[in-house]
Design a protein around this motif. Structure first.
Motif, PDB file in Angstrom:
ATOM      1  N   TYR A  78       0.004   5.250   2.674  1.00 19.06           N
ATOM      2  CA  TYR A  78      -0.887   5.792   1.639  1.00 19.06           C
ATOM      3  C   TYR A  78      -1.079   4.776   0.524  1.00 19.06           C
ATOM      4  CZ  TYR A  78      -2.388   8.956  -2.172  1.00 19.06           C
ATOM      5  OH  TYR A  78      -3.048   9.561  -3.209  1.00 19.06           O
ATOM      6  N   LEU A  79      -2.339   4.550   0.189  1.00 18.46           N
ATOM      7  CA  LEU A  79      -2.682   3.757  -0.986  1.00 18.46           C
ATOM      8  C   LEU A  79      -3.484   4.642  -1.928  1.00 18.46           C
ATOM      9  CD1 LEU A  79      -2.896   1.080  -2.553  1.00 18.46           C
ATOM     10  CD2 LEU A  79      -5.031   0.647  -1.314  1.00 18.46           C
ATOM     11  N   PRO A  80      -2.892   5.093  -3.038  1.00 26.54           N
ATOM     12  CA  PRO A  80      -3.650   5.900  -4.000  1.00 26.54           C
ATOM     13  C   PRO A  80      -4.610   5.023  -4.796  1.00 26.54           C
ATOM     14  CG  PRO A  80      -1.433   5.506  -4.815  1.00 26.54           C
ATOM     15  CD  PRO A  80      -1.492   4.901  -3.434  1.00 26.54           C
ATOM     16  N   LEU A 122      -1.384 -12.354   2.410  1.00 23.03           N
ATOM     17  CA  LEU A 122      -0.432 -12.584   1.322  1.00 23.03           C
ATOM     18  C   LEU A 122       0.715 -13.518   1.705  1.00 23.03           C
ATOM     19  CD1 LEU A 122      -0.139  -8.933  -0.031  1.00 23.03           C
ATOM     20  CD2 LEU A 122      -1.112 -10.871  -1.278  1.00 23.03           C
ATOM     21  N   ALA A 123       0.693 -14.053   2.915  1.00 28.42           N
ATOM     22  CA  ALA A 123       1.829 -14.835   3.390  1.00 28.42           C
ATOM     23  C   ALA A 123       2.139 -15.999   2.444  1.00 28.42           C
ATOM     24  CB  ALA A 123       1.571 -15.340   4.803  1.00 28.42           C
ATOM     25  N   HIS A 124       1.096 -16.624   1.895  1.00 25.08           N
ATOM     26  CA  HIS A 124       1.321 -17.783   1.028  1.00 25.08           C
ATOM     27  C   HIS A 124       1.737 -17.391  -0.387  1.00 25.08           C
ATOM     28  CE1 HIS A 124      -2.646 -16.473  -0.064  1.00 25.08           C
ATOM     29  NE2 HIS A 124      -2.727 -17.351  -1.042  1.00 25.08           N
ATOM     30  N   ARG A 125       1.679 -16.092  -0.711  1.00 22.90           N
ATOM     31  CA  ARG A 125       2.085 -15.622  -2.039  1.00 22.90           C
ATOM     32  C   ARG A 125       3.277 -14.680  -1.958  1.00 22.90           C
ATOM     33  NH1 ARG A 125      -1.522 -16.261  -6.039  1.00 22.90           N
ATOM     34  NH2 ARG A 125       0.410 -16.406  -7.236  1.00 22.90           N
ATOM     35  N   ILE A 126       3.955 -14.649  -0.835  1.00 19.72           N
ATOM     36  CA  ILE A 126       4.977 -13.633  -0.623  1.00 19.72           C
ATOM     37  C   ILE A 126       6.156 -13.773  -1.578  1.00 19.72           C
ATOM     38  CG2 ILE A 126       6.272 -14.877   1.168  1.00 19.72           C
ATOM     39  CD1 ILE A 126       6.461 -12.123   2.640  1.00 19.72           C
ATOM     40  N   ASP A 127       6.408 -14.958  -2.079  1.00 15.30           N
ATOM     41  CA  ASP A 127       7.513 -15.139  -3.018  1.00 15.30           C
ATOM     42  C   ASP A 127       7.036 -15.317  -4.460  1.00 15.30           C
ATOM     43  OD1 ASP A 127       9.775 -14.946  -1.232  1.00 15.30           O
ATOM     44  OD2 ASP A 127       9.091 -16.828  -0.358  1.00 15.30           O
ATOM     45  N   THR A 137      -5.457  -9.638  -5.812  1.00 15.19           N
ATOM     46  CA  THR A 137      -4.268  -9.905  -5.005  1.00 15.19           C
ATOM     47  C   THR A 137      -3.268  -8.755  -5.117  1.00 15.19           C
ATOM     48  OG1 THR A 137      -4.590 -12.278  -5.344  1.00 15.19           O
ATOM     49  CG2 THR A 137      -2.443 -11.580  -4.518  1.00 15.19           C
ATOM     50  N   ARG A 138      -3.173  -8.161  -6.286  1.00 16.81           N
ATOM     51  CA  ARG A 138      -2.314  -6.984  -6.433  1.00 16.81           C
ATOM     52  C   ARG A 138      -2.831  -5.830  -5.565  1.00 16.81           C
ATOM     53  NH1 ARG A 138      -1.441  -6.947 -13.025  1.00 16.81           N
ATOM     54  NH2 ARG A 138      -0.477  -9.018 -13.147  1.00 16.81           N
ATOM     55  N   GLN A 139      -4.151  -5.701  -5.456  1.00 17.41           N
ATOM     56  CA  GLN A 139      -4.708  -4.669  -4.589  1.00 17.41           C
ATOM     57  C   GLN A 139      -4.299  -4.916  -3.140  1.00 17.41           C
ATOM     58  OE1 GLN A 139      -6.085  -2.051  -5.708  1.00 17.41           O
ATOM     59  NE2 GLN A 139      -7.208  -1.101  -4.024  1.00 17.41           N
ATOM     60  N   ARG A 140      -4.255  -6.178  -2.748  1.00 17.28           N
ATOM     61  CA  ARG A 140      -3.800  -6.499  -1.384  1.00 17.28           C
ATOM     62  C   ARG A 140      -2.333  -6.131  -1.199  1.00 17.28           C
ATOM     63  NH1 ARG A 140      -5.254 -12.468   0.113  1.00 17.28           N
ATOM     64  NH2 ARG A 140      -5.673 -12.835  -2.083  1.00 17.28           N
ATOM     65  N   VAL A 141      -1.527  -6.274  -2.244  1.00 20.82           N
ATOM     66  CA  VAL A 141      -0.126  -5.836  -2.155  1.00 20.82           C
ATOM     67  C   VAL A 141      -0.078  -4.328  -1.895  1.00 20.82           C
ATOM     68  CG1 VAL A 141       2.066  -5.634  -3.384  1.00 20.82           C
ATOM     69  CG2 VAL A 141       0.691  -7.711  -3.636  1.00 20.82           C
ATOM     70  N   GLY A 142      -0.960  -3.583  -2.577  1.00 19.87           N
ATOM     71  CA  GLY A 142      -1.017  -2.139  -2.333  1.00 19.87           C
ATOM     72  C   GLY A 142      -1.382  -1.808  -0.905  1.00 19.87           C
ATOM     73  N   ILE A 143      -2.352  -2.529  -0.352  1.00 19.03           N
ATOM     74  CA  ILE A 143      -2.725  -2.319   1.049  1.00 19.03           C
ATOM     75  C   ILE A 143      -1.564  -2.671   1.966  1.00 19.03           C
ATOM     76  CG2 ILE A 143      -4.281  -3.061   2.886  1.00 19.03           C
ATOM     77  CD1 ILE A 143      -6.396  -3.569   0.655  1.00 19.03           C
ATOM     78  N   ALA A 144      -0.881  -3.772   1.668  1.00 17.90           N
ATOM     79  CA  ALA A 144       0.245  -4.209   2.500  1.00 17.90           C
ATOM     80  C   ALA A 144       1.343  -3.158   2.538  1.00 17.90           C
ATOM     81  CB  ALA A 144       0.790  -5.539   1.986  1.00 17.90           C
ATOM     82  N   GLN A 145       1.664  -2.543   1.395  1.00 21.72           N
ATOM     83  CA  GLN A 145       2.743  -1.543   1.401  1.00 21.72           C
ATOM     84  C   GLN A 145       2.353  -0.327   2.239  1.00 21.72           C
ATOM     85  OE1 GLN A 145       2.905   1.677  -0.137  1.00 21.72           O
ATOM     86  NE2 GLN A 145       0.745   1.547  -0.751  1.00 21.72           N
ATOM     87  N   ALA A 146       1.049  -0.025   2.311  1.00 23.28           N
ATOM     88  CA  ALA A 146       0.621   1.115   3.117  1.00 23.28           C
ATOM     89  C   ALA A 146       0.741   0.839   4.611  1.00 23.28           C
ATOM     90  CB  ALA A 146      -0.829   1.472   2.769  1.00 23.28           C
ATOM     91  N   LEU A 147       0.773  -0.447   4.984  1.00 19.46           N
ATOM     92  CA  LEU A 147       0.829  -0.823   6.399  1.00 19.46           C
ATOM     93  C   LEU A 147       2.243  -1.072   6.908  1.00 19.46           C
ATOM     94  CD1 LEU A 147      -2.095  -3.432   6.439  1.00 19.46           C
ATOM     95  CD2 LEU A 147      -2.162  -1.106   7.338  1.00 19.46           C
ATOM     96  N   LEU A 163     -11.428  -6.492  -4.667  1.00 21.12           N
ATOM     97  CA  LEU A 163     -11.367  -7.518  -3.633  1.00 21.12           C
ATOM     98  C   LEU A 163     -12.659  -8.325  -3.623  1.00 21.12           C
ATOM     99  CD1 LEU A 163      -9.834  -5.559  -0.613  1.00 21.12           C
ATOM    100  CD2 LEU A 163      -8.644  -6.804  -2.429  1.00 21.12           C
ATOM    101  N   ASP A 164     -12.545  -9.638  -3.358  1.00 17.30           N
ATOM    102  CA  ASP A 164     -13.757 -10.442  -3.244  1.00 17.30           C
ATOM    103  C   ASP A 164     -14.405 -10.215  -1.881  1.00 17.30           C
ATOM    104  OD1 ASP A 164     -12.499 -12.147  -1.276  1.00 17.30           O
ATOM    105  OD2 ASP A 164     -11.588 -13.301  -2.892  1.00 17.30           O
ATOM    106  N   ALA A 165     -15.602 -10.745  -1.702  1.00 14.48           N
ATOM    107  CA  ALA A 165     -16.389 -10.462  -0.495  1.00 14.48           C
ATOM    108  C   ALA A 165     -15.671 -10.897   0.773  1.00 14.48           C
ATOM    109  CB  ALA A 165     -17.754 -11.139  -0.595  1.00 14.48           C
ATOM    110  N   GLY A 166     -15.035 -12.073   0.742  1.00 14.28           N
ATOM    111  CA  GLY A 166     -14.334 -12.561   1.926  1.00 14.28           C
ATOM    112  C   GLY A 166     -13.154 -11.681   2.289  1.00 14.28           C
ATOM    113  N   THR A 167     -12.394 -11.261   1.281  1.00  7.74           N
ATOM    114  CA  THR A 167     -11.242 -10.398   1.532  1.00  7.74           C
ATOM    115  C   THR A 167     -11.689  -9.033   2.033  1.00  7.74           C
ATOM    116  OG1 THR A 167     -10.024 -11.553  -0.211  1.00  7.74           O
ATOM    117  CG2 THR A 167      -9.142  -9.452   0.514  1.00  7.74           C
TER     118      THR A 167
END
Length: 236
Positions: A78-80, A122-127, A137-147, A163-167
């Motif tokens: 779930y991503l609220p 997010l692999a290149h920003r994982i740390d 990028t924080r929004q992508r973290v939210g998506i990642a936690q839902a997966l 998110l930008d167009a490419g993402t």
């Protein structure tokens, strides 16, 4: 995977969802509607964050109102629309914490974190510390936690905001990969982004289902069925 029959939700005595009927299986299912139509309440209910008041709700062939709630949540992502992040954590630490909250076995968590970060770019920003990340990028973290737990039911409330167009394009491609085995329910104000991945669409108006069908059909109806007040005319 999702079945509702005349499901209604009252919040502080206000009827927010009214007699909603849905049957959704694997695929990508868009939820459309104006602000105040009930989209977020519907998604919160399907994510077990809000209890329904009347009617029937079954998730993953189980009743979330009974003893199966904990099992459903283990199999759900779930991503609220608004979610909190621990800004001092790294992405890896936050995803590991989210996996622990979901009661994932400890031995599975490191690999699950790596995979979720890879799938969301997010692999290149994982740390990296979350406080150093951009809003997108924080929004992508939210998506990642839902997966993280490879969910069978994935509920996403406006996931492409920021998110930008490419993402966004990468995200839609990811939805297409998930569609074969996962029931994805996603609310959006930009349905055109989902045209290549969407299985069905549901249009809400004043808490009820105005139309359910293909994305093109629903968006066309939404555009043509306005009354002078801006509300939708009932579907034929």
């Amino acid at each position: 995977m999702i079945h509702t029959s005349r499901m209604s939700v009252r919040i502080r005595r206000t009827l927010v969802l009214d007699a909603v009927d849905l049957d959704l299986g694997p695929g990508v299912h868009a939820v459309l509607g104006d602000n105040g139509s009930g989209k977020t309440t519907l998604l919160r209910t399907l994510a077990t964050a809000t209890a329904h008041s009347e009617g029937t709700l079954r998730l993953l062939d189980r009743d979330p109102g009974g003893s199966a709630l904990r099992e459903i949540r283990r199999r759900l992502g779930y991503l609220p629309q608004s979610f909190g992040l621990y800004r001092s954590y790294t992405v890896r630490e936050f995803l590991g914490y989210a996996a622990w909250l979901r009661e994932m076995p400890g031995r599975r968590i490191p690999a699950a974190v790596e995979e979720a970060a890879e799938r969301t770019g997010l692999a290149h920003r994982i740390d990296a510390r979350i406080r150093t990340l951009s809003g997108g990028t924080r929004q992508r973290v939210g998506i990642a936690q839902a997966l993280l737990n490879t969910p069978e039911l994935l509920v996403l409330d406006e996931p492409t905001v920021g998110l930008d167009a490419g993402t966004r394009a990468d995200f839609v491609a990811l939805l297409g990969e998930l569609a074969g085995t996962t029931c994805v329910v996603i609310s959006t104000h930009a349905p055109e982004e989902l045209q290549d991945a969407c299985t069905t669409a549901t249009l809400l108006d004043r808490g009820g289902v105005a139309l359910h069908g293909g994305l093109a059909e629903v968006t066309a109806h939404r555009g043509s069925a306005r009354t002078p007040s801006g509300r939708l005319r009932p579907a034929d």
